[in-house]
Design a protein around this motif. Structure first.
Motif, short mmCIF file in Angstrom:
data_model
loop_
_atom_site.label_atom_id
_atom_site.label_comp_id
_atom_site.label_asym_id
_atom_site.label_seq_id
_atom_site.Cartn_x
_atom_site.Cartn_y
_atom_site.Cartn_z
N LYS A 59 -9.52 18.13 15.13
CA LYS A 59 -9.44 17.30 16.42
C LYS A 59 -9.40 15.74 15.83
O LYS A 59 -8.61 14.86 16.02
CB LYS A 59 -10.51 17.56 17.31
CG LYS A 59 -10.16 18.81 18.22
CD LYS A 59 -9.07 18.72 19.02
CE LYS A 59 -8.71 19.77 20.02
NZ LYS A 59 -7.81 19.80 21.00
N LEU A 60 -10.47 15.52 14.99
CA LEU A 60 -10.46 14.30 14.42
C LEU A 60 -9.23 13.80 13.52
O LEU A 60 -8.58 12.59 13.84
CB LEU A 60 -11.79 13.97 13.27
CG LEU A 60 -11.89 12.74 12.81
CD1 LEU A 60 -12.24 11.74 13.80
CD2 LEU A 60 -13.40 12.70 11.97
N ALA A 61 -8.48 14.71 12.60
CA ALA A 61 -7.41 14.25 12.07
C ALA A 61 -6.41 14.07 12.94
O ALA A 61 -5.39 13.41 12.71
CB ALA A 61 -7.18 15.38 10.89
N GLU A 62 -6.20 15.15 13.96
CA GLU A 62 -5.15 14.81 14.85
C GLU A 62 -5.07 13.62 15.73
O GLU A 62 -4.13 12.93 15.86
CB GLU A 62 -5.22 16.22 15.91
CG GLU A 62 -4.25 16.18 16.98
CD GLU A 62 -4.37 17.29 17.78
OE1 GLU A 62 -4.19 17.18 19.11
OE2 GLU A 62 -4.53 18.47 17.26
N ARG B 291 -2.60 6.40 14.36
CA ARG B 291 -1.34 5.72 13.48
C ARG B 291 -0.13 5.21 13.92
O ARG B 291 0.59 4.40 13.76
CB ARG B 291 -1.31 6.54 12.09
CG ARG B 291 -2.30 6.45 11.35
CD ARG B 291 -2.21 6.93 9.87
NE ARG B 291 -3.52 7.50 9.52
CZ ARG B 291 -3.69 8.87 9.35
NH1 ARG B 291 -2.99 9.56 9.83
NH2 ARG B 291 -5.03 9.10 9.07
N THR B 292 0.51 6.38 14.92
CA THR B 292 1.73 6.12 15.30
C THR B 292 1.68 5.17 16.56
O THR B 292 2.62 4.39 16.93
CB THR B 292 2.31 7.51 16.01
OG1 THR B 292 1.32 8.19 17.12
CG2 THR B 292 2.51 8.52 15.08
N ILE B 293 0.50 5.20 17.15
CA ILE B 293 0.39 4.21 18.44
C ILE B 293 0.39 2.69 17.84
O ILE B 293 1.03 1.85 18.39
CB ILE B 293 -0.76 4.35 19.39
CG1 ILE B 293 -0.58 5.70 20.12
CG2 ILE B 293 -1.07 3.23 20.23
CD1 ILE B 293 -1.60 6.15 20.83
N LYS B 294 -0.40 2.59 16.63
CA LYS B 294 -0.62 0.96 16.26
C LYS B 294 0.55 0.65 15.47
O LYS B 294 0.76 -0.42 15.22
CB LYS B 294 -1.80 1.25 14.99
CG LYS B 294 -3.05 1.34 15.80
CD LYS B 294 -4.16 1.31 14.67
CE LYS B 294 -5.65 1.65 15.56
NZ LYS B 294 -6.57 1.60 14.33
N SER B 295 1.67 1.62 15.29
CA SER B 295 2.85 0.99 14.50
C SER B 295 3.69 0.06 15.74
O SER B 295 3.52 0.27 16.87
CB SER B 295 3.87 2.14 14.22
OG SER B 295 4.40 2.82 15.33
#
Length: 56
Positions: free
Chosen positions: A36-39, A45-49
Motif C-alpha cells: 500500500k505504501l508503494a502504491e 509521483r503522478t500527482i506531483k508532475s
C-alpha cells in the motif's frame, strides 16, 4: 498487556474508557503495509508532475 483508563467527562458527564495496548508501541518505525505504501508513493509521483499546458 492492556492498560485501561476510565475518565469522566466534565462537559457531557459521561464515562470514557481508554484502552492502551503496550504491544502497539513495539511497532514504531515499522512499515505495516509495504504494498500500500508503494502504491501510494507511485500515485503521489503522478500527482506531483506538472500539469500539461492548456491549449488556446
Amino acid at each position: 498487556m492492556k492498560k485501561v483508563i476510565k475518565y469522566r467527562s466534565s462537559l457531557s458527564k459521561q464515562e470514557i474508557t481508554f484502552t492502551i495496548d503496550e504491544t502497539l508501541n513495539q511497532l514504531k518505525g515499522k512499515v505495516l503495509a509495504p504494498k500500500k505504501l508503494a502504491e501510494a508513493n507511485q500515485f503521489l509521483r503522478t500527482i506531483k508532475s506538472p500539469l500539461p499546458k492548456a491549449s488556446k
